[in-house]
Design an enzyme around this catalytic site. Structure first.
Site, PDB file in Angstrom:
ATOM      1  N   LYS A 277       0.842  -1.198   0.000  1.00  9.72           N
ATOM      2  CA  LYS A 277       0.000   0.000   0.000  1.00  9.72           C
ATOM      3  C   LYS A 277       0.879   1.251   0.000  1.00  9.72           C
ATOM      4  O   LYS A 277       1.902   1.303   0.689  1.00  9.72           O
ATOM      5  CB  LYS A 277      -0.924  -0.019   1.222  1.00  9.72           C
ATOM      6  CG  LYS A 277      -1.938   1.124   1.256  1.00  9.72           C
ATOM      7  CD  LYS A 277      -2.880   0.979   2.450  1.00  9.72           C
ATOM      8  CE  LYS A 277      -3.891   2.136   2.523  1.00  9.72           C
ATOM      9  NZ  LYS A 277      -4.848   1.981   3.631  1.00  9.72           N
TER      10      LYS A 277
ATOM     11  N   SER B 184      -9.839   2.641   2.890  1.00 13.24           N
ATOM     12  CA  SER B 184      -8.898   3.297   2.013  1.00 13.24           C
ATOM     13  C   SER B 184      -7.996   2.336   1.258  1.00 13.24           C
ATOM     14  O   SER B 184      -7.325   2.727   0.297  1.00 13.24           O
ATOM     15  CB  SER B 184      -8.028   4.261   2.834  1.00 13.24           C
ATOM     16  OG  SER B 184      -7.209   3.541   3.760  1.00 13.24           O
TER      17      SER B 184
ATOM     18  N   SER C 108     -10.384   0.175   7.268  1.00 16.71           N
ATOM     19  CA  SER C 108      -9.847   0.257   5.909  1.00 16.71           C
ATOM     20  C   SER C 108      -9.147  -0.994   5.416  1.00 16.71           C
ATOM     21  O   SER C 108      -8.673  -1.023   4.277  1.00 16.71           O
ATOM     22  CB  SER C 108      -8.894   1.453   5.799  1.00 16.71           C
ATOM     23  OG  SER C 108      -9.613   2.660   5.870  1.00 16.71           O
TER      24      SER C 108
END
Length: 493
Positions: free
Chosen positions: A78, A159, A183
Protein backbone atom coordinates in the site's frame (compact mmCIF):
# COMPACT_ATOMS: atom_id res chain seq x y z
CA UNK A 1 1.71 -25.61 -15.74
CA UNK A 2 -0.71 -24.32 -13.13
CA UNK A 3 -1.72 -20.68 -13.59
CA UNK A 4 0.66 -19.31 -10.97
CA UNK A 5 -1.40 -16.14 -10.50
CA UNK A 6 -4.23 -18.22 -9.02
CA UNK A 7 -2.03 -19.39 -6.15
CA UNK A 8 -2.01 -17.84 -2.70
CA UNK A 9 0.87 -16.83 -0.45
CA UNK A 10 1.29 -20.19 1.30
CA UNK A 11 0.91 -22.14 -1.95
CA UNK A 12 3.62 -20.08 -3.64
CA UNK A 13 5.94 -20.33 -0.65
CA UNK A 14 5.49 -24.11 -0.46
CA UNK A 15 5.77 -24.57 -4.23
CA UNK A 16 9.07 -22.70 -4.40
CA UNK A 17 10.39 -24.63 -1.39
CA UNK A 18 9.37 -27.99 -2.88
CA UNK A 19 10.75 -27.19 -6.34
CA UNK A 20 7.36 -27.30 -8.07
CA UNK A 21 8.24 -24.07 -9.88
CA UNK A 22 10.82 -21.34 -9.77
CA UNK A 23 10.31 -18.09 -7.93
CA UNK A 24 11.25 -16.20 -11.08
CA UNK A 25 8.39 -17.89 -12.97
CA UNK A 26 6.02 -16.71 -10.24
CA UNK A 27 7.33 -13.15 -10.36
CA UNK A 28 7.11 -12.99 -14.15
CA UNK A 29 3.56 -14.34 -14.12
CA UNK A 30 2.39 -11.70 -11.65
CA UNK A 31 4.29 -8.90 -13.39
CA UNK A 32 2.42 -9.79 -16.59
CA UNK A 33 -0.85 -9.91 -14.65
CA UNK A 34 -0.23 -6.47 -13.16
CA UNK A 35 0.33 -5.10 -16.66
CA UNK A 36 -2.85 -6.77 -17.90
CA UNK A 37 -4.83 -5.30 -15.01
CA UNK A 38 -3.80 -1.67 -15.38
CA UNK A 39 -7.37 -0.65 -16.22
CA UNK A 40 -8.28 -1.35 -12.57
CA UNK A 41 -5.85 1.41 -11.49
CA UNK A 42 -4.84 -0.66 -8.45
CA UNK A 43 -1.13 0.18 -8.72
CA UNK A 44 0.27 3.71 -8.73
CA UNK A 45 3.78 2.50 -9.60
CA UNK A 46 5.02 -0.89 -10.72
CA UNK A 47 8.35 -2.28 -9.48
CA UNK A 48 9.08 -5.41 -11.54
CA UNK A 49 12.81 -5.12 -10.87
CA UNK A 50 12.23 -5.46 -7.13
CA UNK A 51 10.04 -8.54 -7.57
CA UNK A 52 12.52 -10.18 -9.95
CA UNK A 53 15.52 -9.49 -7.72
CA UNK A 54 13.74 -11.07 -4.75
CA UNK A 55 12.72 -14.03 -6.94
CA UNK A 56 16.28 -14.63 -8.11
CA UNK A 57 17.45 -14.46 -4.50
CA UNK A 58 14.79 -17.04 -3.57
CA UNK A 59 15.86 -19.42 -6.33
CA UNK A 60 19.49 -19.09 -5.24
CA UNK A 61 18.46 -19.64 -1.62
CA UNK A 62 16.60 -22.82 -2.51
CA UNK A 63 19.69 -24.17 -4.23
CA UNK A 64 21.72 -23.48 -1.09
CA UNK A 65 18.98 -24.63 1.32
CA UNK A 66 18.65 -21.19 2.88
CA UNK A 67 15.04 -20.22 2.14
CA UNK A 68 13.25 -17.56 4.18
CA UNK A 69 9.59 -17.58 5.34
CA UNK A 70 8.33 -15.66 2.29
CA UNK A 71 10.97 -16.57 -0.29
CA UNK A 72 9.46 -16.45 -3.77
CA UNK A 73 6.30 -14.55 -2.79
CA UNK A 74 5.68 -11.27 -4.66
CA UNK A 75 3.48 -8.78 -2.80
CA UNK A 76 1.79 -5.44 -3.32
CA UNK A 77 2.57 -2.66 -0.83
CA UNK A 78 0.00 0.00 0.00
CA UNK A 79 1.28 3.46 -0.88
CA UNK A 80 1.05 4.48 2.78
CA UNK A 81 4.25 2.58 3.60
CA UNK A 82 7.59 4.27 3.01
CA UNK A 83 9.66 2.21 0.57
CA UNK A 84 13.30 3.19 0.24
CA UNK A 85 14.05 4.59 -3.20
CA UNK A 86 10.47 4.17 -4.44
CA UNK A 87 7.81 6.85 -4.61
CA UNK A 88 5.58 7.01 -1.54
CA UNK A 89 2.68 9.45 -1.82
CA UNK A 90 -0.19 8.32 0.46
CA UNK A 91 -2.36 8.96 -2.59
CA UNK A 92 -1.83 12.70 -2.28
CA UNK A 93 -0.55 15.44 -4.52
CA UNK A 94 1.22 16.76 -1.42
CA UNK A 95 3.76 13.91 -1.58
CA UNK A 96 3.88 13.27 -5.33
CA UNK A 97 7.43 12.39 -6.29
CA UNK A 98 8.61 11.81 -2.70
CA UNK A 99 11.14 8.95 -2.54
CA UNK A 100 12.03 8.02 1.05
CA UNK A 101 15.62 7.30 2.03
CA UNK A 102 14.38 4.81 4.63
CA UNK A 103 12.12 1.74 4.73
CA UNK A 104 8.98 1.31 6.80
CA UNK A 105 9.34 -1.42 9.41
CA UNK A 106 6.44 -3.46 8.03
CA UNK A 107 7.66 -3.49 4.42
CA UNK A 108 11.22 -4.02 5.66
CA UNK A 109 10.11 -7.03 7.68
CA UNK A 110 8.38 -8.52 4.63
CA UNK A 111 11.41 -7.99 2.41
CA UNK A 112 13.70 -9.44 5.09
CA UNK A 113 11.44 -12.50 5.07
CA UNK A 114 12.17 -12.93 1.35
CA UNK A 115 9.16 -11.25 -0.28
CA UNK A 116 9.45 -9.11 -3.38
CA UNK A 117 7.44 -6.00 -4.29
CA UNK A 118 5.29 -5.86 -7.43
CA UNK A 119 4.48 -2.18 -6.88
CA UNK A 120 2.80 0.43 -4.71
CA UNK A 121 -0.96 0.22 -4.36
CA UNK A 122 -3.49 2.99 -4.87
CA UNK A 123 -5.43 4.28 -1.87
CA UNK A 124 -7.68 7.06 -0.62
CA UNK A 125 -5.66 10.21 0.03
CA UNK A 126 -3.88 9.93 3.40
CA UNK A 127 -6.13 6.89 4.03
CA UNK A 128 -9.20 9.15 4.32
CA UNK A 129 -12.07 7.51 2.48
CA UNK A 130 -14.23 4.43 2.13
CA UNK A 131 -14.32 4.03 -1.64
CA UNK A 132 -10.83 4.83 -3.01
CA UNK A 133 -12.25 7.85 -4.82
CA UNK A 134 -10.16 10.50 -3.02
CA UNK A 135 -6.80 9.41 -4.48
CA UNK A 136 -4.91 11.93 -6.57
CA UNK A 137 -4.27 9.04 -8.98
CA UNK A 138 -7.98 8.51 -9.57
CA UNK A 139 -10.35 5.86 -8.32
CA UNK A 140 -9.61 2.15 -8.24
CA UNK A 141 -12.05 -0.21 -9.96
CA UNK A 142 -13.19 -3.41 -8.32
CA UNK A 143 -12.92 -6.44 -10.62
CA UNK A 144 -16.47 -7.31 -9.53
CA UNK A 145 -19.56 -6.23 -11.47
CA UNK A 146 -23.26 -6.41 -10.71
CA UNK A 147 -25.12 -9.23 -12.44
CA UNK A 148 -27.71 -6.87 -13.94
CA UNK A 149 -26.02 -6.95 -17.32
CA UNK A 150 -24.61 -3.45 -16.97
CA UNK A 151 -20.99 -2.49 -16.66
CA UNK A 152 -21.13 0.19 -13.96
CA UNK A 153 -17.89 0.59 -12.06
CA UNK A 154 -17.97 -0.76 -8.50
CA UNK A 155 -15.87 0.53 -5.62
CA UNK A 156 -13.40 -1.89 -4.02
CA UNK A 157 -13.85 0.00 -0.75
CA UNK A 158 -11.28 2.11 1.01
CA UNK A 159 -8.90 3.30 2.01
CA UNK A 160 -7.07 0.08 1.03
CA UNK A 161 -8.96 -0.13 -2.25
CA UNK A 162 -5.95 -0.78 -4.45
CA UNK A 163 -4.88 -3.54 -2.08
CA UNK A 164 -8.28 -5.23 -2.15
CA UNK A 165 -8.70 -4.96 -5.91
CA UNK A 166 -5.20 -6.35 -6.54
CA UNK A 167 -5.88 -9.51 -4.52
CA UNK A 168 -9.40 -10.03 -5.87
CA UNK A 169 -8.18 -9.66 -9.47
CA UNK A 170 -5.19 -11.95 -8.85
CA UNK A 171 -2.69 -9.18 -9.52
CA UNK A 172 -0.93 -10.12 -6.27
CA UNK A 173 -1.27 -13.12 -3.93
CA UNK A 174 -1.11 -10.89 -0.85
CA UNK A 175 -0.83 -7.22 0.00
CA UNK A 176 -0.38 -4.85 2.90
CA UNK A 177 -3.27 -2.72 4.06
CA UNK A 178 -3.84 -0.28 6.89
CA UNK A 179 -6.87 0.02 9.10
CA UNK A 180 -7.78 3.20 10.99
CA UNK A 181 -11.55 2.70 11.13
CA UNK A 182 -12.12 -0.33 8.91
CA UNK A 183 -9.85 0.26 5.91
CA UNK A 184 -8.69 -3.37 5.76
CA UNK A 185 -11.93 -5.06 6.73
CA UNK A 186 -14.44 -3.08 4.64
CA UNK A 187 -12.56 -3.41 1.31
CA UNK A 188 -11.89 -7.08 2.05
CA UNK A 189 -15.64 -7.61 2.50
CA UNK A 190 -16.43 -5.63 -0.66
CA UNK A 191 -14.10 -7.74 -2.83
CA UNK A 192 -14.55 -11.24 -1.43
CA UNK A 193 -11.13 -11.64 0.19
CA UNK A 194 -9.83 -11.90 3.76
CA UNK A 195 -8.10 -9.23 5.82
CA UNK A 196 -7.12 -8.83 9.46
CA UNK A 197 -6.48 -5.79 11.60
CA UNK A 198 -4.31 -7.01 14.49
CA UNK A 199 -4.29 -5.62 18.01
CA UNK A 200 -3.11 -2.01 18.06
CA UNK A 201 0.66 -2.10 18.45
CA UNK A 202 1.25 -5.56 16.93
CA UNK A 203 2.69 -4.02 13.74
CA UNK A 204 5.03 -1.05 13.84
CA UNK A 205 3.79 2.28 12.55
CA UNK A 206 7.32 3.47 11.75
CA UNK A 207 7.46 4.56 8.12
CA UNK A 208 3.68 4.44 7.74
CA UNK A 209 2.33 7.86 6.75
CA UNK A 210 0.23 8.95 9.72
CA UNK A 211 -3.52 9.59 9.62
CA UNK A 212 -4.75 9.09 13.21
CA UNK A 213 -1.89 7.82 15.33
CA UNK A 214 -3.93 6.20 18.11
CA UNK A 215 -5.93 4.19 15.56
CA UNK A 216 -3.67 3.42 12.57
CA UNK A 217 -2.63 -0.22 12.33
CA UNK A 218 -1.09 -2.27 9.52
CA UNK A 219 -2.36 -5.68 8.52
CA UNK A 220 -2.41 -8.19 5.65
CA UNK A 221 -5.03 -8.83 2.98
CA UNK A 222 -4.99 -12.09 1.02
CA UNK A 223 -7.05 -14.90 -0.51
CA UNK A 224 -7.73 -16.74 2.71
CA UNK A 225 -7.17 -17.02 6.44
CA UNK A 226 -3.95 -19.04 6.24
CA UNK A 227 -2.34 -16.54 3.90
CA UNK A 228 -3.23 -13.71 6.30
CA UNK A 229 -1.65 -15.65 9.17
CA UNK A 230 1.54 -16.22 7.15
CA UNK A 231 1.86 -12.56 6.24
CA UNK A 232 0.99 -11.25 9.69
CA UNK A 233 3.77 -13.34 11.24
CA UNK A 234 6.27 -11.65 8.95
CA UNK A 235 4.85 -8.14 9.40
CA UNK A 236 4.47 -8.06 13.19
CA UNK A 237 7.06 -7.53 15.91
CA UNK A 238 8.44 -5.06 18.41
CA UNK A 239 10.08 -1.94 17.03
CA UNK A 240 12.00 0.57 19.15
CA UNK A 241 11.31 3.21 16.50
CA UNK A 242 7.59 3.15 17.36
CA UNK A 243 6.66 4.16 20.91
CA UNK A 244 3.30 2.36 20.61
CA UNK A 245 4.84 -0.93 19.46
CA UNK A 246 4.12 -3.87 21.76
CA UNK A 247 7.25 -5.49 23.22
CA UNK A 248 5.95 -9.02 22.83
CA UNK A 249 7.10 -12.09 20.89
CA UNK A 250 5.31 -12.85 17.63
CA UNK A 251 3.22 -16.03 18.00
CA UNK A 252 3.35 -18.87 15.48
CA UNK A 253 -0.07 -18.03 14.09
CA UNK A 254 0.12 -20.27 11.04
CA UNK A 255 1.48 -23.33 12.89
CA UNK A 256 -1.23 -22.98 15.52
CA UNK A 257 -4.10 -22.54 13.07
CA UNK A 258 -6.99 -24.83 13.93
CA UNK A 259 -10.63 -24.81 12.89
CA UNK A 260 -11.58 -26.70 16.05
CA UNK A 261 -13.58 -24.11 17.97
CA UNK A 262 -15.72 -26.52 19.93
CA UNK A 263 -16.71 -24.96 23.24
CA UNK A 264 -15.88 -21.42 22.20
CA UNK A 265 -18.51 -18.83 23.05
CA UNK A 266 -19.33 -16.44 20.22
CA UNK A 267 -21.13 -13.22 21.13
CA UNK A 268 -23.74 -11.60 18.90
CA UNK A 269 -24.04 -7.91 19.88
CA UNK A 270 -27.62 -6.71 19.59
CA UNK A 271 -26.54 -3.12 18.88
CA UNK A 272 -25.20 -4.20 15.49
CA UNK A 273 -28.76 -4.87 14.34
CA UNK A 274 -29.55 -1.41 13.03
CA UNK A 275 -32.37 0.04 10.97
CA UNK A 276 -31.87 0.50 7.26
CA UNK A 277 -29.43 -2.37 6.78
CA UNK A 278 -30.44 -4.55 3.79
CA UNK A 279 -32.13 -7.85 4.66
CA UNK A 280 -29.30 -9.65 2.87
CA UNK A 281 -26.83 -8.45 5.50
CA UNK A 282 -28.98 -9.84 8.31
CA UNK A 283 -29.50 -13.08 6.36
CA UNK A 284 -25.79 -13.69 5.82
CA UNK A 285 -25.16 -12.85 9.49
CA UNK A 286 -27.68 -15.50 10.53
CA UNK A 287 -26.00 -17.95 8.17
CA UNK A 288 -22.64 -17.16 9.72
CA UNK A 289 -24.07 -17.79 13.17
CA UNK A 290 -25.34 -21.17 11.97
CA UNK A 291 -21.91 -22.08 10.55
CA UNK A 292 -20.15 -21.29 13.81
CA UNK A 293 -22.75 -23.21 15.76
CA UNK A 294 -22.16 -26.13 13.40
CA UNK A 295 -18.44 -25.85 14.20
CA UNK A 296 -19.23 -26.47 17.85
CA UNK A 297 -19.33 -22.91 19.14
CA UNK A 298 -21.94 -21.71 21.60
CA UNK A 299 -23.81 -18.61 20.43
CA UNK A 300 -24.47 -15.99 23.10
CA UNK A 301 -26.36 -12.69 22.83
CA UNK A 302 -24.36 -9.77 24.25
CA UNK A 303 -24.76 -6.04 24.58
CA UNK A 304 -22.32 -3.27 23.69
CA UNK A 305 -24.44 -0.32 24.80
CA UNK A 306 -22.10 2.48 23.73
CA UNK A 307 -21.70 1.14 20.17
CA UNK A 308 -24.30 3.65 18.98
CA UNK A 309 -21.84 6.45 19.79
CA UNK A 310 -18.84 4.86 18.07
CA UNK A 311 -19.22 6.52 14.68
CA UNK A 312 -19.53 10.13 15.92
CA UNK A 313 -16.74 9.44 18.42
CA UNK A 314 -14.49 8.19 15.63
CA UNK A 315 -15.26 11.17 13.42
CA UNK A 316 -14.16 13.51 16.20
CA UNK A 317 -10.99 11.69 17.29
CA UNK A 318 -9.68 10.67 13.86
CA UNK A 319 -9.98 14.14 12.23
CA UNK A 320 -8.48 15.75 15.35
CA UNK A 321 -5.41 13.52 15.14
CA UNK A 322 -5.28 14.01 11.37
CA UNK A 323 -5.28 17.79 11.65
CA UNK A 324 -2.30 17.52 14.00
CA UNK A 325 -0.41 14.94 11.93
CA UNK A 326 -0.94 16.78 8.64
CA UNK A 327 0.30 20.09 10.03
CA UNK A 328 3.81 18.96 9.06
CA UNK A 329 2.99 19.37 5.37
CA UNK A 330 3.80 23.05 5.11
CA UNK A 331 5.98 23.23 2.00
CA UNK A 332 9.14 23.83 4.00
CA UNK A 333 10.78 20.49 4.71
CA UNK A 334 9.42 18.00 2.16
CA UNK A 335 6.54 17.43 -0.19
CA UNK A 336 5.00 19.99 -2.51
CA UNK A 337 5.82 23.68 -2.25
CA UNK A 338 3.77 26.41 -3.89
CA UNK A 339 5.41 29.79 -3.39
CA UNK A 340 3.34 32.72 -4.72
CA UNK A 341 5.42 35.40 -6.39
CA UNK A 342 6.23 38.13 -3.85
CA UNK A 343 4.27 36.15 -1.24
CA UNK A 344 5.24 35.84 2.40
CA UNK A 345 5.67 32.66 4.48
CA UNK A 346 2.02 32.49 5.51
CA UNK A 347 0.89 32.79 1.91
CA UNK A 348 3.27 29.97 0.95
CA UNK A 349 1.74 27.76 3.66
CA UNK A 350 -1.75 28.57 2.43
CA UNK A 351 -0.97 28.03 -1.24
CA UNK A 352 0.93 24.80 -0.61
CA UNK A 353 -1.79 23.22 1.50
CA UNK A 354 -4.55 24.41 -0.82
CA UNK A 355 -2.83 22.80 -3.81
CA UNK A 356 -1.48 19.74 -2.03
CA UNK A 357 -4.56 18.43 -0.20
CA UNK A 358 -7.76 17.13 -1.77
CA UNK A 359 -11.29 18.02 -0.72
CA UNK A 360 -11.82 15.15 1.74
CA UNK A 361 -8.50 15.75 3.49
CA UNK A 362 -9.30 19.45 3.80
CA UNK A 363 -12.73 18.60 5.21
CA UNK A 364 -11.24 16.41 7.91
CA UNK A 365 -8.51 18.89 8.77
CA UNK A 366 -11.17 21.55 9.25
CA UNK A 367 -13.29 19.24 11.43
CA UNK A 368 -10.26 18.25 13.46
CA UNK A 369 -9.04 21.80 13.92
CA UNK A 370 -12.52 22.84 15.01
CA UNK A 371 -12.90 20.14 17.68
CA UNK A 372 -9.40 20.92 19.01
CA UNK A 373 -9.97 24.67 19.18
CA UNK A 374 -9.98 26.39 22.57
CA UNK A 375 -13.72 26.91 22.68
CA UNK A 376 -14.68 23.36 21.70
CA UNK A 377 -11.90 21.07 22.96
CA UNK A 378 -13.75 20.11 26.14
CA UNK A 379 -17.14 19.94 24.46
CA UNK A 380 -16.03 17.63 21.64
CA UNK A 381 -12.57 16.07 21.83
CA UNK A 382 -12.51 15.43 25.58
CA UNK A 383 -16.03 14.02 25.51
CA UNK A 384 -15.14 11.77 22.58
CA UNK A 385 -12.15 10.39 24.50
CA UNK A 386 -14.43 9.57 27.45
CA UNK A 387 -16.91 7.78 25.18
CA UNK A 388 -14.02 5.89 23.58
CA UNK A 389 -13.11 4.58 27.03
CA UNK A 390 -16.70 3.47 27.57
CA UNK A 391 -16.73 1.65 24.22
CA UNK A 392 -13.53 -0.19 25.19
CA UNK A 393 -15.08 -1.05 28.57
CA UNK A 394 -18.15 -2.52 26.83
CA UNK A 395 -15.89 -4.89 24.89
CA UNK A 396 -13.95 -5.80 28.04
CA UNK A 397 -17.16 -6.69 29.84
CA UNK A 398 -18.48 -8.68 26.89
CA UNK A 399 -15.27 -10.71 26.74
CA UNK A 400 -15.77 -11.78 30.33
CA UNK A 401 -18.56 -14.05 29.06
CA UNK A 402 -17.60 -14.76 25.43
CA UNK A 403 -14.42 -15.54 23.49
CA UNK A 404 -15.21 -13.73 20.24
CA UNK A 405 -17.82 -11.56 18.57
CA UNK A 406 -19.39 -12.07 15.15
CA UNK A 407 -20.84 -9.04 13.33
CA UNK A 408 -21.37 -7.74 9.81
CA UNK A 409 -18.34 -5.97 8.33
CA UNK A 410 -20.16 -3.29 6.34
CA UNK A 411 -23.80 -2.15 6.13
CA UNK A 412 -24.07 -3.06 2.45
CA UNK A 413 -22.32 -4.72 -0.43
CA UNK A 414 -20.01 -2.61 -2.58
CA UNK A 415 -21.70 0.42 -4.11
CA UNK A 416 -21.18 2.06 -7.47
CA UNK A 417 -18.43 4.60 -8.02
CA UNK A 418 -19.84 8.09 -7.64
CA UNK A 419 -22.99 6.97 -5.82
CA UNK A 420 -22.00 8.45 -2.45
CA UNK A 421 -19.34 11.05 -3.20
CA UNK A 422 -21.80 13.93 -2.95
CA UNK A 423 -22.89 12.91 0.56
CA UNK A 424 -19.97 12.66 3.03
CA UNK A 425 -22.26 11.47 5.84
CA UNK A 426 -23.53 8.55 3.74
CA UNK A 427 -19.90 7.67 2.96
CA UNK A 428 -18.93 7.83 6.66
CA UNK A 429 -21.76 5.42 7.53
CA UNK A 430 -19.83 2.67 5.71
CA UNK A 431 -17.65 2.44 8.81
CA UNK A 432 -20.49 1.92 11.29
CA UNK A 433 -19.65 -1.75 12.03
CA UNK A 434 -15.87 -1.40 11.78
CA UNK A 435 -14.96 1.58 13.97
CA UNK A 436 -15.88 0.16 17.41
CA UNK A 437 -13.09 -2.45 17.27
CA UNK A 438 -10.67 0.21 16.04
CA UNK A 439 -11.51 2.57 18.89
CA UNK A 440 -10.89 -0.29 21.34
CA UNK A 441 -7.67 -1.43 19.59
CA UNK A 442 -8.95 -4.99 19.16
CA UNK A 443 -8.00 -7.62 16.58
CA UNK A 444 -10.72 -8.01 13.96
CA UNK A 445 -10.92 -9.96 10.72
CA UNK A 446 -13.20 -9.87 7.68
CA UNK A 447 -14.00 -13.16 5.96
CA UNK A 448 -16.13 -13.59 2.80
CA UNK A 449 -19.52 -15.14 3.51
CA UNK A 450 -21.49 -15.13 0.28
CA UNK A 451 -22.98 -13.01 -2.50
CA UNK A 452 -25.89 -10.60 -2.48
CA UNK A 453 -28.71 -10.59 -5.01
CA UNK A 454 -26.60 -8.54 -7.42
CA UNK A 455 -23.75 -11.03 -7.32
CA UNK A 456 -21.46 -8.90 -5.14
CA UNK A 457 -19.52 -10.25 -2.13
CA UNK A 458 -20.69 -9.93 1.47
CA UNK A 459 -18.35 -10.40 4.42
CA UNK A 460 -18.66 -10.95 8.15
CA UNK A 461 -16.32 -9.78 10.90
CA UNK A 462 -14.83 -11.65 13.85
CA UNK A 463 -13.59 -9.52 16.76
CA UNK A 464 -11.35 -10.90 19.50
CA UNK A 465 -9.84 -10.00 22.84
CA UNK A 466 -6.65 -7.88 22.85
CA UNK A 467 -3.71 -9.96 21.56
CA UNK A 468 -5.95 -12.92 20.65
CA UNK A 469 -5.19 -12.92 16.95
CA UNK A 470 -4.96 -16.72 17.19
CA UNK A 471 -8.52 -17.01 18.41
CA UNK A 472 -9.73 -14.72 15.63
CA UNK A 473 -7.79 -16.61 12.96
CA UNK A 474 -8.98 -20.00 14.20
CA UNK A 475 -12.63 -18.97 14.26
CA UNK A 476 -12.20 -17.38 10.83
CA UNK A 477 -10.76 -20.64 9.52
CA UNK A 478 -13.74 -22.59 10.87
CA UNK A 479 -16.03 -20.03 9.25
CA UNK A 480 -14.11 -20.17 5.96
CA UNK A 481 -14.32 -23.95 5.77
CA UNK A 482 -18.10 -23.89 6.18
CA UNK A 483 -18.75 -20.89 3.96
CA UNK A 484 -16.81 -22.52 1.12
CA UNK A 485 -16.63 -19.17 -0.66
CA UNK A 486 -15.15 -19.85 -4.11
CA UNK A 487 -16.82 -17.08 -6.13
CA UNK A 488 -14.52 -15.08 -8.36
CA UNK A 489 -15.18 -11.94 -10.38
CA UNK A 490 -15.90 -12.42 -14.05
CA UNK A 491 -12.98 -11.82 -16.38
CA UNK A 492 -12.10 -8.17 -15.75
CA UNK A 493 -9.66 -7.62 -18.57
Amino acid sequence: MTDLTQLGVAQIRDGVRDGDFKARDVAEAFIAQVEKGRALNAFVIETPEHALAAADAADAARASGDLKPLSGVPLGIKDLFATKGYQTTAGSNMLKGFEPVYESTVSGNLFAAGAGMLGKLNMDEFAMGSSNETSVFGNVLSPWRRNDGGNAGITPGGSSGGSASAVAARLAPGVTGTDTGGSIRQPAAFTGISGIKPTYGRCSRFGMVAFASSLDQAGPMAHDVRDCAVMLEAMAGFDRKDSTSLDLPVPNWEANLSSDIRGKRIGIPKEYRIDGVPAEIDAVWEQGIAWLRDAGAEIVDVSLPHTRYALPTYYIIAPAEASSNLARYDGVRYGQRVAPENGNLTEMYEATRAAGFGAEVKRRIMIGTYVLSAGFYDAYFNQAQKVRALIARDFHQAFESVDLLLTPTAPSAAFGLGEKTADPIAMYLNDVFAVPASLAGLPAMAVPAGLDGQGLPLGLQLIGRPLDEQGVLNAALAFEERAGFKARPEAWW
